[in-house]
Design a protein around this motif. Structure first.
Motif, PDB file in Angstrom:
ATOM      1  N   ASP A  71      20.008  73.889   3.211  1.00 39.37           N
ATOM      2  CA  ASP A  71      19.631  75.022   2.249  1.00 39.37           C
ATOM      3  C   ASP A  71      19.926  76.310   2.859  1.00 39.37           C
ATOM      4  OD1 ASP A  71      18.382  76.877   0.631  1.00 39.37           O
ATOM      5  OD2 ASP A  71      16.482  75.770   0.460  1.00 39.37           O
ATOM      6  N   GLY A  72      20.974  77.150   2.231  1.00 44.79           N
ATOM      7  CA  GLY A  72      20.969  78.257   3.121  1.00 44.79           C
ATOM      8  C   GLY A  72      22.092  78.323   4.355  1.00 44.79           C
ATOM      9  N   GLU A  79      15.157  84.967   2.486  1.00 47.18           N
ATOM     10  CA  GLU A  79      15.628  84.509   1.204  1.00 47.18           C
ATOM     11  C   GLU A  79      14.469  83.383   0.609  1.00 47.18           C
ATOM     12  OE1 GLU A  79      16.896  81.961  -2.421  1.00 47.18           O
ATOM     13  OE2 GLU A  79      16.203  81.334  -0.254  1.00 47.18           O
ATOM     14  N   GLU A  80      13.738  82.770   1.340  1.00 49.59           N
ATOM     15  CA  GLU A  80      12.741  81.891   0.880  1.00 49.59           C
ATOM     16  C   GLU A  80      11.852  82.391   0.346  1.00 49.59           C
ATOM     17  OE1 GLU A  80      13.661  78.974  -0.144  1.00 49.59           O
ATOM     18  OE2 GLU A  80      15.056  77.948   1.188  1.00 49.59           O
ATOM     19  N   HIS A 114      18.508  82.571  -5.900  1.00 46.11           N
ATOM     20  CA  HIS A 114      19.133  82.694  -4.817  1.00 46.11           C
ATOM     21  C   HIS A 114      19.310  84.156  -4.703  1.00 46.11           C
ATOM     22  CE1 HIS A 114      20.138  78.402  -4.447  1.00 46.11           C
ATOM     23  NE2 HIS A 114      20.273  78.362  -5.805  1.00 46.11           N
ATOM     24  N   HIS A 158      21.873  82.377   3.415  1.00 46.62           N
ATOM     25  CA  HIS A 158      20.501  82.825   4.252  1.00 46.62           C
ATOM     26  C   HIS A 158      20.363  81.687   5.476  1.00 46.62           C
ATOM     27  CE1 HIS A 158      17.876  79.794   2.229  1.00 46.62           C
ATOM     28  NE2 HIS A 158      18.733  79.793   1.339  1.00 46.62           N
ATOM     29  N   HIS A 182      26.145  77.026  -1.688  1.00 47.33           N
ATOM     30  CA  HIS A 182      24.937  76.415  -1.536  1.00 47.33           C
ATOM     31  C   HIS A 182      24.807  75.052  -1.841  1.00 47.33           C
ATOM     32  CE1 HIS A 182      20.520  76.709  -1.679  1.00 47.33           C
ATOM     33  NE2 HIS A 182      20.509  77.881  -1.091  1.00 47.33           N
TER      34      HIS A 182
HETATM   35 ZN   LIG Z   1      18.739  78.664  -0.330  1.00 46.82          ZN
END
Ligand SMILES: [Zn+2]
Length: 416
Positions: free
Chosen positions: A92-93, A126-127, A357, A81, A189
């Motif tokens: 992150d992502g 996603e978050e 995730h 993401h 990830h």
């Molecule tokens: Zn993530």
């Protein structure tokens, strides 16, 4: 063996991190915000500049596609993401999406004849700024009208964001994919924990994403005068709640490792220097990767709360606040990741993911697994989130080799 272009990948990570950059050195691209929209437009340009096909589905998921000559070929799906938490980090992502794009460019540059379509995907929200796992849930048909009504970021913020992306509740429902068209899903990830770093291991092959259960516990006693009520006559709700927090963490460490628990919120009522707390509200959350252990943990923790309440002359009230099942990754995909890491001479280990995730959704309809690379000190959702260049490269290389192996599976060809 095909090799990714390290500098091209690092340049992409650098460029994307400038979109939504914060003064602390972090990144703010909450889903469907202006910064997110800029990040998405940037990604589209990178895909088109690379001569790859760009797609956006009805849930706003973005894809770069490299098609096989055989239109009936299945798809190998891989990605992560582009959205971030407010003032989060740059890995992150983004690492999973940009490495997926780099893998596609590498395959395209090599003019490989593909036995499968390769699709690098970035999932919407996603978050959970607005809903959480929005794009992956839509793809699996796990989103309903009801979910839109209970958006955690607020119903109007969600409607506004969806309009910004040019999607509607009905287009979202059209984003579902047929599991039979997709042979596997892989997500690279950062670990967001310290297990790989502590063990000095390069690559984690994720076997499960933990299930999460949460309860709001209420320890109910009797509010009283803090001076006149004798100590041995009190039904102090905070005495019970604090004893529970201490004993629960020992119980989980002694009996349920690697499971974890957290009491992240506590409120004593009525809440004054001179009143014995008559009630305490305590938010309890616990996680484990296997359903059997998660069930045992639940029984043990609730039983402990009951026993402690009785011991302190309190009543216990409990309300379930959340229930997410553990998601099992696919053994064949996990093994493919291990084979890829071995072929690259990387040290690898199996582990569970303690964070949620998109893979937990996708794994319900398509064989899936995740590749983890080390996060320095486990710091994540923080501007100081960092992964060493060598680990970035190792992760992208493992992703590429995994995808090639999955694409060739069944054709009797080796991935490299
Ligand atoms: Zn993530």
């Amino acid at each position: 063996m095909l090799t990714i272009n390290k500098q091209r990948l690092l340049d992409d990570i650098e460029s994307l991190a400038r979109i939504g950059a914060t003064p602390e050195g972090g990144v703010s691209r909450p889903a469907m915000s202006d910064a997110d929209a800029q990040g998405r437009a940037w990604f589209r340009r990178r895909v088109e500049d690379a001569g790859l096909e760009f797609r956006q589905d009805g849930a706003g998921n973005l894809s770069a596609v490299l098609s096989s000559a055989d239109p009936m070929a299945p798809t190998v799906l891989f990605g992560s993401h582009l959205d971030t938490v407010p003032n989060g980090g740059r890995y992150d992502g983004a690492l999973g999406v940009l490495s997926a794009l780099e893998a596609l460019r590498t395959v395209r540059d090599a003019s490989l004849a593909l036995p499968a379509h390769l699709e690098a995907i970035s999932f919407t929200d996603e978050e959970g700024s607005l809903l959480g796992l929005f794009g992956s849930r839509a793809l699996c048909e796990h989103l309903s009208e009801q979910d839109f009504a209970y958006a955690r970021g607020g119903k109007s913020a969600l409607a506004e964001g969806m309009e910004r992306l040019g999607i509607t509740t009905s287009t979202v429902l059209s984003a579902r994919r047929y599991p039979t068209d997709i042979t596997a899903f892989v997500e690279l990830h950062i670990e967001q924990g310290t297990r790989l770093e502590d063990a000095g291991v390069d690559i984690g092959a994720v076997t499960a994403i933990v299930g999460i259960r949460s309860y709001m516990l209420r320890f109910i006693g009797t509010a009283a005068h803090a001076g006149t009520m004798p100590m041995d006559r009190r039904a102090d709700a905070l005495w019970g709640a604090s004893a529970f927090v201490q004993q629960a963490q020992m119980l989980v460490r002694d009996t349920f490792t690697p499971g974890v628990m957290n009491c992240g919120l506590i409120e004593a009522l009525p809440g004054a220097f001179n009143i014995v707390p008559g009630e305490v509200r305590l938010a309890l959350e616990f996680r484990h990767g296997t359903l059997e252990r998660l069930n045992h943990m639940e029984d043990a923790l609730l039983d402990l709360a009951e026993r402690i309440a009785a011991e302190f002359h309190l009543r216990l009230d409990r309300e379930m606040a959340g229930r997410d099942a553990p998601a099992l990754m696919d053994e064949r995909v996990v093994q493919t990741i291990e084979d890829a890491a071995t072929a690259l001479n990387l040290r690898h280990t199996r582990l569970m993911s303690f964070a949620g995730h998109d893979s937990q959704e996708i794994s319900m309809i398509v064989p899936s697994a995740m590749i983890f690379v080390p996060s320095v000190q486990g710091i994540s959702h923080n501007p100081r989130e960092f992964t060493h260049v060598q680990d970035v490269v190792n992760g992208a290389a493992t992703l590429l080799q995994t995808v090639l192996r999955l694409a060739s599976a069944g054709n009797g060809e080796s991935g490299d």
